[in-house]
Design an enzyme around this catalytic site. Structure first.
Site, PDB file in Angstrom:
ATOM      1  N   ASP A 141     -43.221 -13.837  -0.301  1.00  0.00           N
ATOM      2  CA  ASP A 141     -44.375 -14.725  -0.180  1.00  0.00           C
ATOM      3  C   ASP A 141     -44.941 -14.537   1.229  1.00  0.00           C
ATOM      4  O   ASP A 141     -44.529 -13.624   1.962  1.00  0.00           O
ATOM      5  CB  ASP A 141     -44.001 -16.187  -0.504  1.00  0.00           C
ATOM      6  CG  ASP A 141     -43.156 -16.844   0.589  1.00  0.00           C
ATOM      7  OD1 ASP A 141     -42.726 -16.150   1.533  1.00  0.00           O
ATOM      8  OD2 ASP A 141     -42.911 -18.071   0.489  1.00  0.00           O
ATOM      9  N   HIS A 142     -45.881 -15.385   1.609  1.00  0.00           N
ATOM     10  CA  HIS A 142     -46.517 -15.244   2.931  1.00  0.00           C
ATOM     11  C   HIS A 142     -45.503 -15.347   4.058  1.00  0.00           C
ATOM     12  O   HIS A 142     -45.634 -14.671   5.074  1.00  0.00           O
ATOM     13  CB  HIS A 142     -47.621 -16.284   3.099  1.00  0.00           C
ATOM     14  CG  HIS A 142     -47.161 -17.686   2.851  1.00  0.00           C
ATOM     15  ND1 HIS A 142     -46.889 -18.166   1.580  1.00  0.00           N
ATOM     16  CD2 HIS A 142     -46.900 -18.717   3.701  1.00  0.00           C
ATOM     17  CE1 HIS A 142     -46.485 -19.425   1.658  1.00  0.00           C
ATOM     18  NE2 HIS A 142     -46.477 -19.779   2.942  1.00  0.00           N
TER      19      HIS A 142
ATOM     20  N   CYS B 160     -38.617 -14.692   1.606  1.00  0.00           N
ATOM     21  CA  CYS B 160     -39.515 -15.832   1.846  1.00  0.00           C
ATOM     22  C   CYS B 160     -39.136 -16.411   3.205  1.00  0.00           C
ATOM     23  O   CYS B 160     -38.488 -15.729   4.002  1.00  0.00           O
ATOM     24  CB  CYS B 160     -39.460 -16.856   0.713  1.00  0.00           C
ATOM     25  SG  CYS B 160     -37.883 -17.675   0.446  1.00  0.00           S
ATOM     26  N   GLY B 161     -39.549 -17.635   3.490  1.00  0.00           N
ATOM     27  CA  GLY B 161     -39.256 -18.175   4.808  1.00  0.00           C
ATOM     28  C   GLY B 161     -37.773 -18.343   5.045  1.00  0.00           C
ATOM     29  O   GLY B 161     -37.249 -18.004   6.115  1.00  0.00           O
ATOM     30  N   THR B 162     -37.092 -18.871   4.045  1.00  0.00           N
ATOM     31  CA  THR B 162     -35.659 -19.147   4.182  1.00  0.00           C
ATOM     32  C   THR B 162     -34.780 -18.317   3.248  1.00  0.00           C
ATOM     33  O   THR B 162     -33.556 -18.311   3.397  1.00  0.00           O
ATOM     34  CB  THR B 162     -35.383 -20.625   3.831  1.00  0.00           C
ATOM     35  OG1 THR B 162     -35.840 -20.837   2.482  1.00  0.00           O
ATOM     36  CG2 THR B 162     -36.112 -21.568   4.776  1.00  0.00           C
ATOM     37  N   GLY B 163     -35.379 -17.709   2.250  1.00  0.00           N
ATOM     38  CA  GLY B 163     -34.625 -17.050   1.182  1.00  0.00           C
ATOM     39  C   GLY B 163     -34.222 -18.012   0.071  1.00  0.00           C
ATOM     40  O   GLY B 163     -33.800 -17.587  -1.009  1.00  0.00           O
ATOM     41  N   ILE B 164     -34.360 -19.302   0.336  1.00  0.00           N
ATOM     42  CA  ILE B 164     -33.881 -20.304  -0.621  1.00  0.00           C
ATOM     43  C   ILE B 164     -34.755 -20.354  -1.875  1.00  0.00           C
ATOM     44  O   ILE B 164     -34.259 -20.290  -3.008  1.00  0.00           O
ATOM     45  CB  ILE B 164     -33.811 -21.696   0.040  1.00  0.00           C
ATOM     46  CG1 ILE B 164     -32.789 -21.700   1.186  1.00  0.00           C
ATOM     47  CG2 ILE B 164     -33.452 -22.763  -1.003  1.00  0.00           C
ATOM     48  CD1 ILE B 164     -32.839 -22.962   2.056  1.00  0.00           C
TER      49      ILE B 164
ATOM     50  N   ARG C 245     -10.826  -8.736 -10.910  1.00  0.00           N
ATOM     51  CA  ARG C 245     -10.908 -10.190 -11.144  1.00  0.00           C
ATOM     52  C   ARG C 245     -12.332 -10.705 -10.942  1.00  0.00           C
ATOM     53  O   ARG C 245     -12.738 -11.697 -11.556  1.00  0.00           O
ATOM     54  CB  ARG C 245      -9.936 -10.928 -10.229  1.00  0.00           C
ATOM     55  CG  ARG C 245     -10.279 -10.885  -8.746  1.00  0.00           C
ATOM     56  CD  ARG C 245      -9.191 -11.534  -7.894  1.00  0.00           C
ATOM     57  NE  ARG C 245      -9.576 -11.685  -6.494  1.00  0.00           N
ATOM     58  CZ  ARG C 245      -9.522 -10.709  -5.592  1.00  0.00           C
ATOM     59  NH1 ARG C 245      -9.121  -9.510  -5.937  1.00  0.00           N
ATOM     60  NH2 ARG C 245      -9.872 -10.932  -4.332  1.00  0.00           N
ATOM     61  N   HIS C 246     -13.096 -10.014 -10.095  1.00  0.00           N
ATOM     62  CA  HIS C 246     -14.479 -10.447  -9.860  1.00  0.00           C
ATOM     63  C   HIS C 246     -15.354 -10.190 -11.081  1.00  0.00           C
ATOM     64  O   HIS C 246     -16.271 -10.951 -11.369  1.00  0.00           O
ATOM     65  CB  HIS C 246     -15.043  -9.745  -8.629  1.00  0.00           C
ATOM     66  CG  HIS C 246     -14.244 -10.007  -7.396  1.00  0.00           C
ATOM     67  ND1 HIS C 246     -14.137 -11.269  -6.853  1.00  0.00           N
ATOM     68  CD2 HIS C 246     -13.478  -9.189  -6.630  1.00  0.00           C
ATOM     69  CE1 HIS C 246     -13.346 -11.218  -5.793  1.00  0.00           C
ATOM     70  NE2 HIS C 246     -12.927  -9.970  -5.637  1.00  0.00           N
TER      71      HIS C 246
ATOM     72  N   HIS D  59     -17.969  -9.122  -4.364  1.00  0.00           N
ATOM     73  CA  HIS D  59     -17.416 -10.201  -5.196  1.00  0.00           C
ATOM     74  C   HIS D  59     -18.352 -10.655  -6.309  1.00  0.00           C
ATOM     75  O   HIS D  59     -17.894 -11.089  -7.357  1.00  0.00           O
ATOM     76  CB  HIS D  59     -17.084 -11.425  -4.329  1.00  0.00           C
ATOM     77  CG  HIS D  59     -15.881 -11.215  -3.468  1.00  0.00           C
ATOM     78  ND1 HIS D  59     -15.184 -12.266  -2.906  1.00  0.00           N
ATOM     79  CD2 HIS D  59     -15.255 -10.090  -3.054  1.00  0.00           C
ATOM     80  CE1 HIS D  59     -14.163 -11.792  -2.192  1.00  0.00           C
ATOM     81  NE2 HIS D  59     -14.200 -10.477  -2.254  1.00  0.00           N
TER      82      HIS D  59
ATOM     83  N   MET E 108     -36.853 -18.169  -3.095  1.00  0.00           N
ATOM     84  CA  MET E 108     -36.760 -16.925  -3.865  1.00  0.00           C
ATOM     85  C   MET E 108     -35.454 -16.873  -4.658  1.00  0.00           C
ATOM     86  O   MET E 108     -35.445 -16.437  -5.815  1.00  0.00           O
ATOM     87  CB  MET E 108     -36.857 -15.714  -2.940  1.00  0.00           C
ATOM     88  CG  MET E 108     -38.261 -15.414  -2.447  1.00  0.00           C
ATOM     89  SD  MET E 108     -39.332 -14.915  -3.824  1.00  0.00           S
ATOM     90  CE  MET E 108     -40.637 -14.086  -2.895  1.00  0.00           C
TER      91      MET E 108
HETATM   92  C1  RB5 Z   1     -43.314 -21.284   2.538  1.00  0.00           C
HETATM   93  O1  RB5 Z   1     -43.841 -22.084   3.536  1.00  0.00           O
HETATM   94  C2  RB5 Z   1     -41.825 -21.541   2.400  1.00  0.00           C
HETATM   95  O2  RB5 Z   1     -41.610 -22.762   1.797  1.00  0.00           O
HETATM   96  C3  RB5 Z   1     -41.193 -20.431   1.599  1.00  0.00           C
HETATM   97  O3  RB5 Z   1     -41.400 -19.220   2.240  1.00  0.00           O
HETATM   98  C4  RB5 Z   1     -39.691 -20.515   1.410  1.00  0.00           C
HETATM   99  O4  RB5 Z   1     -39.028 -20.700   2.619  1.00  0.00           O
HETATM  100  C5  RB5 Z   1     -39.232 -21.418   0.352  1.00  0.00           C
HETATM  101  O5  RB5 Z   1     -38.029 -21.507   0.065  1.00  0.00           O
END
Ligand code: RB5
Length: 142
Positions: free
Chosen positions: A8-9, A65-69, A132-133, A98, A71
């Site tokens: 993303d951006h 993305c910003g945090t990877g979370i 096992r994995h 693993h 995505m």
């Molecule tokens: C975008 O501002 C941000 O929320 C996105 O890149 C990401 O971190 C979401 O998990």
């Protein structure tokens, strides 16, 4: 092995750096966007990348993305996807050994660029340990 890249951006700039690095290393890469730092919605680009994997066209994905979370949450809605949001070289390697992760998620706002590039290399070069994995992974994955 063909690798699909998406961002993303928040991850656009790091995706471009990773792409350049992979192409220089002779890797086969598809970039499904985004194509600028203009604001977009990460689930749209996670879905584009996942689509390339579900057809069998790409075997691995790297989502930024910003945090990877965001995505990783979006990509993991698909049973065939094992997306790992990793934070250093060690977790990137372990996600392969693993978890047989087929998608690496990176947070551009929480990782420095050199670390991210090293994580990508380590992740691509590390094999699944199986054993096992494999039993464990088979319980949640096709
Ligand atoms: C975008 O501002 C941000 O929320 C996105 O890149 C990401 O971190 C979401 O998990």
């Amino acid at each position: 092995m063909k690798i699909v890249l998406a961002a993303d951006h928040g991850g656009f700039e790091l995706k471009e750096i990773i792409k350049e690095n992979l192409l220089q290393a002779g890797r086969d890469v598809i970039d499904v966007g985004c194509d600028s730092s203009d604001s977009v919605d990460y689930p749209d680009f996670a879905d584009k990348a996942v689509a390339c994997m579900l057809t069998g066209d790409c075997q691995r994905g790297i989502l930024v993305c910003g945090t990877g979370i965001g995505m990783s949450i979006a990509a993991n809605r698909h049973r065939q996807i094992r997306a790992a949001n990793c934070f250093d070289i060690g977790t990137a390697k372990l996600s392969r050994e693993h978890n047989n992760a087929n998608v690496l998620c990176l947070g551009a706002r929480v990782l420095d660029k050199d670390t991210a590039i090293q994580m990508v290399s380590a992740w691509l070069e590390t094999e699944f340990s199986g054993g096992r994995h494999q039993v464990r992974v088979a319980k949640f994955s096709d």
